[in-house]
Design a protein around this motif. Structure first.
Motif, PDB file in Angstrom:
ATOM      1  N   ASP A  49      30.564  26.859  47.092  1.00 57.65           N
ATOM      2  CA  ASP A  49      31.604  26.070  46.418  1.00 57.65           C
ATOM      3  C   ASP A  49      32.994  26.592  46.830  1.00 57.65           C
ATOM      4  N   TYR A  50      33.122  27.906  46.909  1.00 64.20           N
ATOM      5  CA  TYR A  50      34.407  28.509  47.302  1.00 64.20           C
ATOM      6  C   TYR A  50      34.741  28.169  48.747  1.00 64.20           C
ATOM      7  N   TYR A  51      33.752  28.221  49.660  1.00 65.40           N
ATOM      8  CA  TYR A  51      34.011  27.856  51.062  1.00 65.40           C
ATOM      9  C   TYR A  51      34.540  26.420  51.148  1.00 65.40           C
ATOM     10  N   LEU A  52      33.995  25.561  50.255  1.00 66.18           N
ATOM     11  CA  LEU A  52      34.366  24.142  50.301  1.00 66.18           C
ATOM     12  C   LEU A  52      35.678  23.857  49.554  1.00 66.18           C
ATOM     13  N   GLY A  53      36.270  24.910  48.986  1.00 69.33           N
ATOM     14  CA  GLY A  53      37.541  24.710  48.271  1.00 69.33           C
ATOM     15  C   GLY A  53      37.351  24.284  46.829  1.00 69.33           C
ATOM     16  N   ALA A  87      30.621  25.006  56.483  1.00 68.63           N
ATOM     17  CA  ALA A  87      30.253  24.397  55.206  1.00 68.63           C
ATOM     18  C   ALA A  87      30.663  22.920  55.176  1.00 68.63           C
ATOM     19  N   ARG A  88      31.863  22.634  55.639  1.00 70.77           N
ATOM     20  CA  ARG A  88      32.335  21.227  55.638  1.00 70.77           C
ATOM     21  C   ARG A  88      31.477  20.366  56.557  1.00 70.77           C
ATOM     22  N   GLU A  89      31.186  20.901  57.752  1.00 71.28           N
ATOM     23  CA  GLU A  89      30.389  20.134  58.713  1.00 71.28           C
ATOM     24  C   GLU A  89      28.945  19.976  58.235  1.00 71.28           C
ATOM     25  N   ASN A  90      28.451  20.989  57.541  1.00 74.86           N
ATOM     26  CA  ASN A  90      27.098  20.921  56.993  1.00 74.86           C
ATOM     27  C   ASN A  90      27.004  19.807  55.959  1.00 74.86           C
ATOM     28  N   ARG A  91      28.026  19.743  55.123  1.00 72.35           N
ATOM     29  CA  ARG A  91      28.083  18.722  54.074  1.00 72.35           C
ATOM     30  C   ARG A  91      28.160  17.318  54.690  1.00 72.35           C
ATOM     31  N   ALA A  92      28.974  17.202  55.738  1.00 68.23           N
ATOM     32  CA  ALA A  92      29.115  15.898  56.410  1.00 68.23           C
ATOM     33  C   ALA A  92      27.793  15.500  57.068  1.00 68.23           C
ATOM     34  N   PHE A  93      27.071  16.484  57.589  1.00 71.09           N
ATOM     35  CA  PHE A  93      25.750  16.224  58.182  1.00 71.09           C
ATOM     36  C   PHE A  93      24.806  15.668  57.122  1.00 71.09           C
ATOM     37  N   LEU A  94      24.811  16.290  55.934  1.00 72.58           N
ATOM     38  CA  LEU A  94      23.938  15.829  54.850  1.00 72.58           C
ATOM     39  C   LEU A  94      24.209  14.343  54.565  1.00 72.58           C
ATOM     40  N   VAL A 122      20.306  20.161  66.607  1.00 74.97           N
ATOM     41  CA  VAL A 122      21.604  20.407  67.256  1.00 74.97           C
ATOM     42  C   VAL A 122      22.555  20.998  66.207  1.00 74.97           C
ATOM     43  N   GLN A 123      23.723  21.440  66.666  1.00 74.64           N
ATOM     44  CA  GLN A 123      24.721  21.869  65.680  1.00 74.64           C
ATOM     45  C   GLN A 123      25.018  20.668  64.779  1.00 74.64           C
ATOM     46  N   VAL A 124      25.144  20.931  63.492  1.00 74.85           N
ATOM     47  CA  VAL A 124      25.255  19.820  62.537  1.00 74.85           C
ATOM     48  C   VAL A 124      26.381  18.839  62.894  1.00 74.85           C
ATOM     49  N   SER A 125      27.464  19.332  63.450  1.00 74.62           N
ATOM     50  CA  SER A 125      28.579  18.436  63.795  1.00 74.62           C
ATOM     51  C   SER A 125      28.204  17.485  64.928  1.00 74.62           C
ATOM     52  N   ARG A 126      27.147  17.830  65.667  1.00 75.97           N
ATOM     53  CA  ARG A 126      26.742  17.001  66.808  1.00 75.97           C
ATOM     54  C   ARG A 126      25.567  16.085  66.467  1.00 75.97           C
ATOM     55  N   ASP A 185      29.984  10.315  63.443  1.00 80.88           N
ATOM     56  CA  ASP A 185      30.536   8.966  63.353  1.00 80.88           C
ATOM     57  C   ASP A 185      32.054   9.042  63.222  1.00 80.88           C
ATOM     58  N   GLY A 186      32.697   7.954  63.479  1.00 78.25           N
ATOM     59  CA  GLY A 186      34.149   7.909  63.363  1.00 78.25           C
ATOM     60  C   GLY A 186      34.797   8.834  64.376  1.00 78.25           C
ATOM     61  N   VAL A 187      35.916   9.382  63.988  1.00 73.22           N
ATOM     62  CA  VAL A 187      36.641  10.292  64.878  1.00 73.22           C
ATOM     63  C   VAL A 187      35.950  11.651  64.817  1.00 73.22           C
ATOM     64  N   VAL A 188      35.478  12.125  65.958  1.00 69.69           N
ATOM     65  CA  VAL A 188      34.785  13.402  65.975  1.00 69.69           C
ATOM     66  C   VAL A 188      35.830  14.511  65.959  1.00 69.69           C
ATOM     67  N   PRO A 189      35.749  15.407  64.959  1.00 71.17           N
ATOM     68  CA  PRO A 189      36.760  16.471  64.900  1.00 71.17           C
ATOM     69  C   PRO A 189      36.676  17.366  66.136  1.00 71.17           C
TER      70      PRO A 189
END
Ligand SMILES: C[S@@+](CC[C@H](N)C(=O)[O-])C[C@H]1O[C@@H](n2cnc3c(N)ncnc32)[C@H](O)[C@@H]1O
Length: 258
Positions: free
Chosen positions: A19-23, A50-57, A229-233, A237-241
């Motif tokens: 939760d702390y990592y995610l702000g 953590a953010r990319e993991n959440r987006a993967f979910l 793969v790495q969760v961000s990959r 979708d959309g604009v890839v960070p």
């Protein structure tokens, strides 16, 4: 909901560190001190992870919903973060499972629509499967999405994580899907090990696993593209960070039960 759960605020909890990592604001001094060690070791990389993991979910749940999955068993759900599984798949039935009483304390926020929250442990898959609330929410004669997102990393090899996954998936109908993400040491073993040390005095220790070890969770199942793969990959979708090639240090994949 009966007695309020007992929360120990003097020991770091993985759910509150995350939760702390995610702000988030649902954490205490002991969580922040431990989380800062991980943040320092990874030079902030854990926050991106953590953010990319959440987006993967969220992307994985949407993909499963598009494939016709209408019920999810989300194990190691964590403190509610929006969008949560039932928001990524509107109308779906979701059983949220976590072994940390802090998650139950926030359960009311989740208990909307066709969701339930259960305090149970991934290391006891029978306890999850046999819980009457699981049975009320999930129809095991129909395909289900089983989410084990950033949770198997809290199950030691001696606690048989592969057996727990097999047991859970064996209870599901063909056409069910398994979603796994897991932190890894593959990109920088030394720094990852130092970061994992932040969990040494937490309620659960962190286990790092390699690409081969994470892929093994999907044994006997049909891995969907693009594999592990790495969760961000995973189907961005959309604009890839813009993310450096060696980040985030989290493997993720989705597979279909045959
Ligand atoms: C890093 S958080 C991940 C939260 C969410 N799945 C996500 O990826 O955004 C890990 C969660 O797993 C829970 N957890 C750890 N070990 C567990 C176990 N043996 N059984 C059930 N939940 C567990 C923790 O309490 C925490 O909420």
């Amino acid at each position: 909901m009966g007695e309020p759960p007992k929360i120990n605020t003097s020991v770091a909890h993985p759910a509150r560190m995350y939760d702390y990592y995610l702000g988030g604001k649902d954490n205490f001094e002991a969580d922040r001190v431990a989380a800062e060690k991980m943040i320092e070791a990874t030079r902030g990389g854990v926050r991106l992870g953590a953010r990319e993991n959440r987006a993967f979910l969220v992307r994985a749940v949407r993909a499963l919903a598009q494939a016709g999955i209408t019920q999810f068993l989300d194990i190691g759900t964590g403190i509610p973060t929006s969008p949560n599984t039932h928001e990524a798949a509107p109308g779906a039935r979701v059983a949220y499972v976590d072994n940390d009483p802090i998650v139950l304390q926030h359960a009311r926020a989740l208990l909307v629509g066709r969701t339930t929250v259960i305090q149970a442990d991934l290391r006891d898959p029978g306890g999850i499967l046999d819980d009457p609330r699981t049975r009320e929410t999930i129809d095991f004669t129909r395909p289900v999405g089983v989410l084990l997102v950033a949770v198997l990393q809290f199950v030691q090899d001696s606690e048989d994580p592969y057996g727990a996954v097999s047991r859970l998936m064996a209870a599901t109908a063909p056409g069910s899907h398994l979603v796994v993400s897991h932190v890894t040491q593959d990109f920088d073993p030394e720094v990852a090990a130092r970061g994992a040390g932040a969990y040494d005095r937490a309620t659960a220790r962190l286990v790092l696993r390699s690409h081969a070890e994470v892929t093994r969770f999907f044994q006997g199942m049909e891995l969907l593209d693009p594999g592990v793969v790495q969760v961000s990959r995973w189907r961005p979708d959309g604009v890839v960070p813009r993310i450096p090639d060696n980040h985030p240090w989290v493997w993720g994949g989705v597979a279909r039960r045959l």
